[in-house]
Scaffold this motif. Sequence first.
Motif, mmCIF file in Angstrom:
data_model
loop_
_atom_site.group_PDB
_atom_site.id
_atom_site.type_symbol
_atom_site.label_atom_id
_atom_site.label_comp_id
_atom_site.label_asym_id
_atom_site.label_seq_id
_atom_site.Cartn_x
_atom_site.Cartn_y
_atom_site.Cartn_z
ATOM 1 N N TRP A 15 1.063 -1.263 -0.059
ATOM 2 C CA TRP A 15 0.072 -0.281 -0.008
ATOM 3 C C TRP A 15 0.855 1.289 -0.044
ATOM 4 N N HIS A 74 -12.179 2.615 -4.178
ATOM 5 C CA HIS A 74 -11.282 2.570 -5.316
ATOM 6 C C HIS A 74 -11.666 3.944 -6.248
ATOM 7 N N THR A 164 -14.381 1.749 4.247
ATOM 8 C CA THR A 164 -13.796 0.627 4.902
ATOM 9 C C THR A 164 -14.924 0.127 5.974
ATOM 10 N N ALA A 180 -14.364 -8.428 -5.730
ATOM 11 C CA ALA A 180 -13.670 -7.725 -6.439
ATOM 12 C C ALA A 180 -13.808 -7.082 -7.716
ATOM 13 N N GLN A 183 -16.440 -4.562 -7.415
ATOM 14 C CA GLN A 183 -16.076 -3.362 -6.693
ATOM 15 C C GLN A 183 -15.089 -2.465 -7.843
ATOM 16 N N TYR A 184 -14.492 -3.393 -8.498
ATOM 17 C CA TYR A 184 -13.754 -2.259 -9.678
ATOM 18 C C TYR A 184 -14.716 -2.042 -10.887
ATOM 19 N N SER A 222 -3.957 -2.850 -6.838
ATOM 20 C CA SER A 222 -5.532 -3.044 -7.154
ATOM 21 C C SER A 222 -5.799 -4.268 -6.941
ATOM 22 N N VAL A 226 -5.557 -5.166 -2.294
ATOM 23 C CA VAL A 226 -7.015 -5.178 -2.093
ATOM 24 C C VAL A 226 -7.402 -6.503 -1.626
#
Length: 303
Positions: A15, A74, A164, A180, A183-184, A222, A226
């Motif tokens: 990160w 994101h 979060t 994920a 999310q993306y 990413s 993540v």
Amino acid sequence: MRANQWIPWVFVLLWSTGFTGAKLGLPYCGPFTFLAIRMALTLLCFAGLVVVLRPAWPRKAQMRSQWVSGGLLHGGYLGCLFAAIKLGVPAGLAALVMGLQPLLTALLSWRLDGQRFRAIQWLGMALGLGGTTLVIAGSKGLVLSGNPGIVFVAAGLLMITFGTLYQKRKGQGAHPLTGAFHQYLAAFAVTGMLALLFERGDKVVWSGQFLFALGWSVVMLSILAVLLLMRMLRDGDVSRVAAYLYLVPGLTALQAWWLFDERLSAPALGGIVMAAAGVALVLRGGRSPSMTPSCRHGGAGEN
């Protein structure tokens, strides 16, 4: 659990490279365009993994939850942060505001979820914040600014904090890969819209340095970072996870010293040690007594 103790440290190390990757890639591309390309490539990677591995597809309610998490974590957070950078907000000032995130997360967890924190954990939060301030100030990154872009920094702080918390409370239950992916999908929609609104017609210089920064951001940040973050949120309380973020400015300063020959002052080094001590105190405080086993493992969201 001992086998998983390395996960937070790998996550923090990865990160912390986000600022370095941005510094390498942004000279060749607009910030929102960079983010949109990054999200599109990440989305393709997760789509390929989903096709090959065929994990369980989330229900509609789970998909909506992932869209909210992805849009906040994101799309919104990074979009706001990059917008602030575009408006000329000093990176140190932005990092200092973002350094409030672990403390803000702990306060909201205390108020919203009724989590109990020991005195040693509050002391750790305070030390982490103080260490973050010292790192940034000691790196000559703390500059007072009347730039209106600070509004975007504050908005980004709220988005990553609420994202979060939302992911911990509502985003559990979906398979990590399909979660994920959704999310993306939301993040690409947000950053793509920003790129179309503000950077239409801007050129991208496909240099080797840009491609390296883009590839690193996609694979290491990413995807890998993540997935580790989602695992941490599933297995631990959100305030302990957020506390690790106090280590990010110090690691970033060390990377800048190594890669860009930026000087590390004595206050910055002291801040790194202080932030590490703060994280140690938060972790030493143990799990919140108010957390039930169902909360620790995702609660009703897991089936």
